[in-house]
Motif scaffolding. Sequence first.
Motif, short mmCIF file in Angstrom:
data_model
loop_
_atom_site.label_atom_id
_atom_site.label_comp_id
_atom_site.label_asym_id
_atom_site.label_seq_id
_atom_site.Cartn_x
_atom_site.Cartn_y
_atom_site.Cartn_z
N ASN A 272 -0.20 0.04 5.87
CA ASN A 272 0.05 -1.36 5.52
C ASN A 272 0.06 -2.18 6.80
OD1 ASN A 272 2.54 -0.55 6.53
ND2 ASN A 272 3.65 -0.81 4.63
N GLU B 234 0.83 -1.21 0.00
CA GLU B 234 0.00 0.00 0.00
C GLU B 234 0.86 1.26 0.00
OE1 GLU B 234 -2.19 -3.39 1.90
OE2 GLU B 234 -0.19 -2.54 2.03
N GLY C 3 -2.42 3.37 0.46
CA GLY C 3 -2.74 3.37 1.88
C GLY C 3 -3.32 4.70 2.35
#
Length: 284
Positions: A168, A73, A109
């Motif tokens: 993440n 991410e 993310g």
Amino acid sequence: MAVEFVKYHGLGNDFILIDNRHQPEPVWQPEQAMRWCDRNRGIGADGVIFALPAQRDTDYTMRIFNADGSEPEMCGNGIRCLARFLDALESAEGHPPTLPHAYRIHTLGGTITPELQPDGQVKVDMGVPKLLAQDIPTTLVAREQKVIDQMLRVAGQTWEVTGVNIGNPHCVTFVEDVAELPLVTLGPQFEYHPAFPQRVNTEFIQIIGPKHLKMRVWERGAGATLACGTGACAALVAAALTGRCDRTATVELPGGPLQIEWSANNRIYMTGPAERVFQGQVEA
């Protein structure tokens, strides 16, 4: 097609940076990233980072492929390197930013804001940590519960683990001596444990004092690395949540220290270096 790149590292966590601002998709596929991350047959790196055009209210977009071709991410050390890379690109184009200068970066993310400091460090607003099982994700507890000092069976022993998502997924566990840890053996067993359906980054933490943590990390998709920015943030959150350290501390990694603060507004701030190594050109 020849592709120009610049290599950077953040405390030894190293990346190939590519100016991809001319198109919205990376110029390399994951298989190409794997090839050039190879330390014997390629450039050598933990991952490849692409600077792409902005999305919505951001300045730029970050995409990253790990050395194994997977796409995380985001990446804490990597986004510090990206900020320094963007600074160099803009300066070369005649628009050097006035320091301190912040970039709003779109990642898988969420939006992350690294800020270039006058002393050469990069301070990153990593956002608010997510602590619920559904956000990590993990099946260790019910979806709406926090994962704090939960029991996890790995490699024939039981570990107390705390789950934190910093853009993440992270699994944090505390040990007496990180130097004695068989990281290469343990790391993959944590990463691929069925309790973590999207795999997981794992931080092994030794408490030196209330403001000093020592850490080794096994990164999802990259293995044992010298540093992990999101992991250092996750480590501090887990240690503070369980009463093992203060909300501001130095996290000592094999590649060097990061300064981590979990502020009163619940946001995580990471401060550390990012350094240019060399530039080159390869045939994609």
